[in-house]
Design a protein around this motif. Structure first.
Motif, PDB file in Angstrom:
ATOM      1  N   ALA A  23       0.838  -1.196   0.000  1.00  0.00           N
ATOM      2  CA  ALA A  23       0.000   0.000   0.000  1.00  0.00           C
ATOM      3  C   ALA A  23       0.876   1.249   0.000  1.00  0.00           C
ATOM      4  O   ALA A  23       1.932   1.289   0.638  1.00  0.00           O
ATOM      5  N   ILE A  24       0.429   2.290  -0.695  1.00  0.00           N
ATOM      6  CA  ILE A  24       1.200   3.528  -0.772  1.00  0.00           C
ATOM      7  C   ILE A  24       1.133   4.265   0.562  1.00  0.00           C
ATOM      8  O   ILE A  24       0.058   4.470   1.124  1.00  0.00           O
ATOM      9  N   ALA A  25       2.304   4.671   1.058  1.00  0.00           N
ATOM     10  CA  ALA A  25       2.379   5.458   2.282  1.00  0.00           C
ATOM     11  C   ALA A  25       2.642   6.932   1.966  1.00  0.00           C
ATOM     12  O   ALA A  25       1.952   7.817   2.451  1.00  0.00           O
ATOM     13  N   ILE A  26       3.665   7.178   1.154  1.00  0.00           N
ATOM     14  CA  ILE A  26       4.090   8.549   0.855  1.00  0.00           C
ATOM     15  C   ILE A  26       4.316   8.696  -0.646  1.00  0.00           C
ATOM     16  O   ILE A  26       4.904   7.822  -1.289  1.00  0.00           O
ATOM     17  N   THR A  27       3.848   9.801  -1.201  1.00  0.00           N
ATOM     18  CA  THR A  27       4.116  10.108  -2.593  1.00  0.00           C
ATOM     19  C   THR A  27       4.363  11.605  -2.720  1.00  0.00           C
ATOM     20  O   THR A  27       4.207  12.357  -1.755  1.00  0.00           O
ATOM     21  N   ALA A  28       4.775  12.029  -3.908  1.00  0.00           N
ATOM     22  CA  ALA A  28       5.110  13.439  -4.115  1.00  0.00           C
ATOM     23  C   ALA A  28       5.109  13.737  -5.604  1.00  0.00           C
ATOM     24  O   ALA A  28       5.275  12.833  -6.429  1.00  0.00           O
ATOM     25  N   PRO A  29       4.912  15.008  -5.972  1.00  0.00           N
ATOM     26  CA  PRO A  29       4.930  15.373  -7.395  1.00  0.00           C
ATOM     27  C   PRO A  29       6.240  14.961  -8.062  1.00  0.00           C
ATOM     28  O   PRO A  29       7.327  15.207  -7.543  1.00  0.00           O
ATOM     29  N   GLY A  30       6.103  14.288  -9.208  1.00  0.00           N
ATOM     30  CA  GLY A  30       7.274  13.902  -9.973  1.00  0.00           C
ATOM     31  C   GLY A  30       8.055  12.730  -9.417  1.00  0.00           C
ATOM     32  O   GLY A  30       9.179  12.458  -9.869  1.00  0.00           O
ATOM     33  N   ALA A  32       8.043   8.491  -7.812  1.00  0.00           N
ATOM     34  CA  ALA A  32       7.347   7.220  -7.658  1.00  0.00           C
ATOM     35  C   ALA A  32       6.885   7.098  -6.211  1.00  0.00           C
ATOM     36  O   ALA A  32       7.540   7.602  -5.296  1.00  0.00           O
ATOM     37  N   PRO A  33       5.751   6.451  -5.954  1.00  0.00           N
ATOM     38  CA  PRO A  33       5.240   6.334  -4.588  1.00  0.00           C
ATOM     39  C   PRO A  33       6.068   5.376  -3.733  1.00  0.00           C
ATOM     40  O   PRO A  33       6.694   4.440  -4.246  1.00  0.00           O
ATOM     41  N   LEU A  34       6.055   5.619  -2.436  1.00  0.00           N
ATOM     42  CA  LEU A  34       6.772   4.793  -1.460  1.00  0.00           C
ATOM     43  C   LEU A  34       5.767   3.944  -0.693  1.00  0.00           C
ATOM     44  O   LEU A  34       4.867   4.477  -0.048  1.00  0.00           O
ATOM     45  N   ALA A  35       5.928   2.620  -0.769  1.00  0.00           N
ATOM     46  CA  ALA A  35       5.009   1.697  -0.095  1.00  0.00           C
ATOM     47  C   ALA A  35       5.417   1.510   1.360  1.00  0.00           C
ATOM     48  O   ALA A  35       6.548   1.804   1.763  1.00  0.00           O
ATOM     49  N   TYR A  36       4.480   0.983   2.161  1.00  0.00           N
ATOM     50  CA  TYR A  36       4.720   0.843   3.594  1.00  0.00           C
ATOM     51  C   TYR A  36       5.904  -0.062   3.914  1.00  0.00           C
ATOM     52  O   TYR A  36       6.691   0.221   4.823  1.00  0.00           O
ATOM     53  N   ALA A  37       6.068  -1.169   3.184  1.00  0.00           N
ATOM     54  CA  ALA A  37       7.188  -2.074   3.460  1.00  0.00           C
ATOM     55  C   ALA A  37       8.520  -1.368   3.214  1.00  0.00           C
ATOM     56  O   ALA A  37       9.466  -1.499   4.011  1.00  0.00           O
ATOM     57  N   ARG A  38       8.597  -0.611   2.123  1.00  0.00           N
ATOM     58  CA  ARG A  38       9.842   0.110   1.793  1.00  0.00           C
ATOM     59  C   ARG A  38      10.083   1.237   2.781  1.00  0.00           C
ATOM     60  O   ARG A  38      11.227   1.506   3.158  1.00  0.00           O
ATOM     61  N   LEU A  39       9.037   1.922   3.193  1.00  0.00           N
ATOM     62  CA  LEU A  39       9.160   2.966   4.202  1.00  0.00           C
ATOM     63  C   LEU A  39       9.713   2.384   5.493  1.00  0.00           C
ATOM     64  O   LEU A  39      10.609   2.960   6.117  1.00  0.00           O
ATOM     65  N   ASN A  40       9.197   1.238   5.899  1.00  0.00           N
ATOM     66  CA  ASN A  40       9.640   0.615   7.140  1.00  0.00           C
ATOM     67  C   ASN A  40      11.122   0.244   7.078  1.00  0.00           C
ATOM     68  O   ASN A  40      11.872   0.440   8.041  1.00  0.00           O
ATOM     69  N   VAL A 133      21.792  12.335   1.406  1.00  0.00           N
ATOM     70  CA  VAL A 133      21.954  12.370  -0.042  1.00  0.00           C
ATOM     71  C   VAL A 133      20.611  11.991  -0.645  1.00  0.00           C
ATOM     72  O   VAL A 133      20.156  10.850  -0.524  1.00  0.00           O
ATOM     73  N   PHE A 134      19.946  12.963  -1.253  1.00  0.00           N
ATOM     74  CA  PHE A 134      18.644  12.713  -1.861  1.00  0.00           C
ATOM     75  C   PHE A 134      18.795  11.776  -3.057  1.00  0.00           C
ATOM     76  O   PHE A 134      19.795  11.819  -3.777  1.00  0.00           O
ATOM     77  N   LEU A 135      17.781  10.947  -3.294  1.00  0.00           N
ATOM     78  CA  LEU A 135      17.768  10.006  -4.407  1.00  0.00           C
ATOM     79  C   LEU A 135      16.503  10.237  -5.234  1.00  0.00           C
ATOM     80  O   LEU A 135      15.552   9.465  -5.169  1.00  0.00           O
ATOM     81  N   PRO A 136      16.475  11.311  -6.025  1.00  0.00           N
ATOM     82  CA  PRO A 136      15.246  11.688  -6.737  1.00  0.00           C
ATOM     83  C   PRO A 136      14.770  10.663  -7.750  1.00  0.00           C
ATOM     84  O   PRO A 136      13.595  10.662  -8.126  1.00  0.00           O
ATOM     85  N   GLU A 137      15.668   9.765  -8.194  1.00  0.00           N
ATOM     86  CA  GLU A 137      15.256   8.747  -9.148  1.00  0.00           C
ATOM     87  C   GLU A 137      14.568   7.575  -8.463  1.00  0.00           C
ATOM     88  O   GLU A 137      13.960   6.727  -9.124  1.00  0.00           O
ATOM     89  N   LYS A 138      14.640   7.531  -7.149  1.00  0.00           N
ATOM     90  CA  LYS A 138      14.024   6.457  -6.373  1.00  0.00           C
ATOM     91  C   LYS A 138      12.636   6.879  -5.890  1.00  0.00           C
ATOM     92  O   LYS A 138      12.157   7.971  -6.187  1.00  0.00           O
ATOM     93  N   GLU A 139      11.994   6.000  -5.110  1.00  0.00           N
ATOM     94  CA  GLU A 139      10.679   6.316  -4.569  1.00  0.00           C
ATOM     95  C   GLU A 139      10.747   7.536  -3.652  1.00  0.00           C
ATOM     96  O   GLU A 139      11.786   7.828  -3.059  1.00  0.00           O
ATOM     97  N   ALA A 140       9.630   8.224  -3.537  1.00  0.00           N
ATOM     98  CA  ALA A 140       9.559   9.460  -2.760  1.00  0.00           C
ATOM     99  C   ALA A 140      10.011   9.227  -1.320  1.00  0.00           C
ATOM    100  O   ALA A 140       9.485   8.356  -0.631  1.00  0.00           O
ATOM    101  N   GLY A 141      10.999  10.013  -0.890  1.00  0.00           N
ATOM    102  CA  GLY A 141      11.445   9.947   0.501  1.00  0.00           C
ATOM    103  C   GLY A 141      12.658   9.090   0.755  1.00  0.00           C
ATOM    104  O   GLY A 141      13.184   9.083   1.874  1.00  0.00           O
TER     105      GLY A 141
END
Length: 305
Positions: A23-30, A32-40, A133-141
């Motif tokens: 399930a999507i937890a966090i997203t942002a303009p431009g 890819a969305p970040l799912a709960y498992a990846r956020l954790n 170090v931001f990773l803009p090509e990866k999922e948001a956050g």
């Protein structure tokens, strides 16, 4: 030493990562969305990074980052194993010196390459700096955290329910700003109460344009959304044309703002042709909403305010 971590933000997120991993937890303009498992996983990785930098439970970590998904994930990551003190990135050197001193910060987290005066102030005060170090090509956050001064933390692992999770300051309009510490239990209770009062569930999506260094954006938008397993759109803040584009792209079910932003949104939608059927309510907070804006919001969006 054992401690109770049954009622913490991190353990709640871990349960969500297991029950709804995709399930999507966090997203942002431009982004890819970040799912709960990846956020954790990102939160656990950051806690380990902090421990390797000598930061443990109840140690205060100042965070100076631009608004957006990286700041949201950083705050969640710091709170999972330490005390997070998010600061306004727009402060000048004298303000950073006051807050970093007053907090007795054990570390400063900031974006690598950022020329914020917070960096020179932290160096002068002898506060270790950890750079994102931001990773803009990866999922948001998602990001990498560089720890340049390895150390051994005294109290490692997950924060407990009675540990301090968040440290804010009062506005200081009538006197010297005062420190307001909030425990894990405090934040869990607040997130639960807000989500209950707004009848939020996992199908809800918040559009956040509020600063995450204030309780409005941090607790009322971010934590209340994640508490129910919903999702949040983390923007860099309100700007012209942002609202309509986010309505179209993300179809949020609600947003929360202060009266000045509500008025700016009304100005934006009044000069554009737009159709939305995703919003189910609008929330206003932090200062009184003038009756005229209240009526205009209800008339424009046909939802309760």
């Amino acid at each position: 030493m054992t401690h109770n971590n049954a009622n913490t933000i991190a353990t709640h997120l871990d349960k969500l990562a297991q029950s709804q991993p995709d399930a999507i937890a966090i997203t942002a303009p431009g982004r890819a969305p970040l799912a709960y498992a990846r956020l954790n996983r990102q939160i656990n990785k950051m806690r380990n990074n902090l421990n390797n930098g000598g930061i443990g439970r109840n140690d205060r970590v100042a965070v100076v980052l631009p608004n957006g998904p990286e700041m949201a994930v950083t705050i969640l990551g710091v709170m999972s194993g330490a005390s997070c003190a998010p600061l306004n990135p727009g402060y000048q050197a004298a303000e950073f010196e006051f807050y970093l001193n007053d907090l007795e910060a054990k570390a400063l987290v900031m974006e690598k390459g950022n020329d914020s005066p917070a960096k020179s102030v932290a160096v002068a005060l002898g506060i270790p700096i950890m750079e994102l170090v931001f990773l803009p090509e990866k999922e948001a956050g998602l990001f990498e955290l560089e720890v340049t001064q390895p150390d051994i933390a005294k109290n490692t692992g997950l924060a407990g329910a009675d540990d301090c999770a968040l440290v804010l300051h009062t506005s200081g309009t009538t006197s010297r700003p005062k420190i307001v510490p909030l425990t894990q239990s405090n934040l869990c209770a607040s997130a639960g109460h807000i989500s209950n009062s707004l009848c939020l569930d996992r199908d809800d999506r918040c559009l956040n344009m509020m600063p995450l260094f204030h309780i409005h954006g941090l607790v009322a938008a971010l934590l209340s959304s994640i508490w129910v397993g919903g999702s949040i759109v983390c923007t860099q803040g309100h700007r012209k044309d942002l609202f309509i584009s986010c309505l179209r792209e993300f179809r949020p079910t609600w947003y929360s703002a202060v009266p000045t932003i509500h008025q700016a949104i009304l100005d934006e939608v009044s000069s554009s042709e737009f159709v939305t059927d995703s919003l189910r309510f609008i929330r206003s907070s932090s200062s009184a909403l003038p009756p005229g804006i209240f009526k205009s919001l209800e008339n424009s969006f046909k939802v309760p305010v």
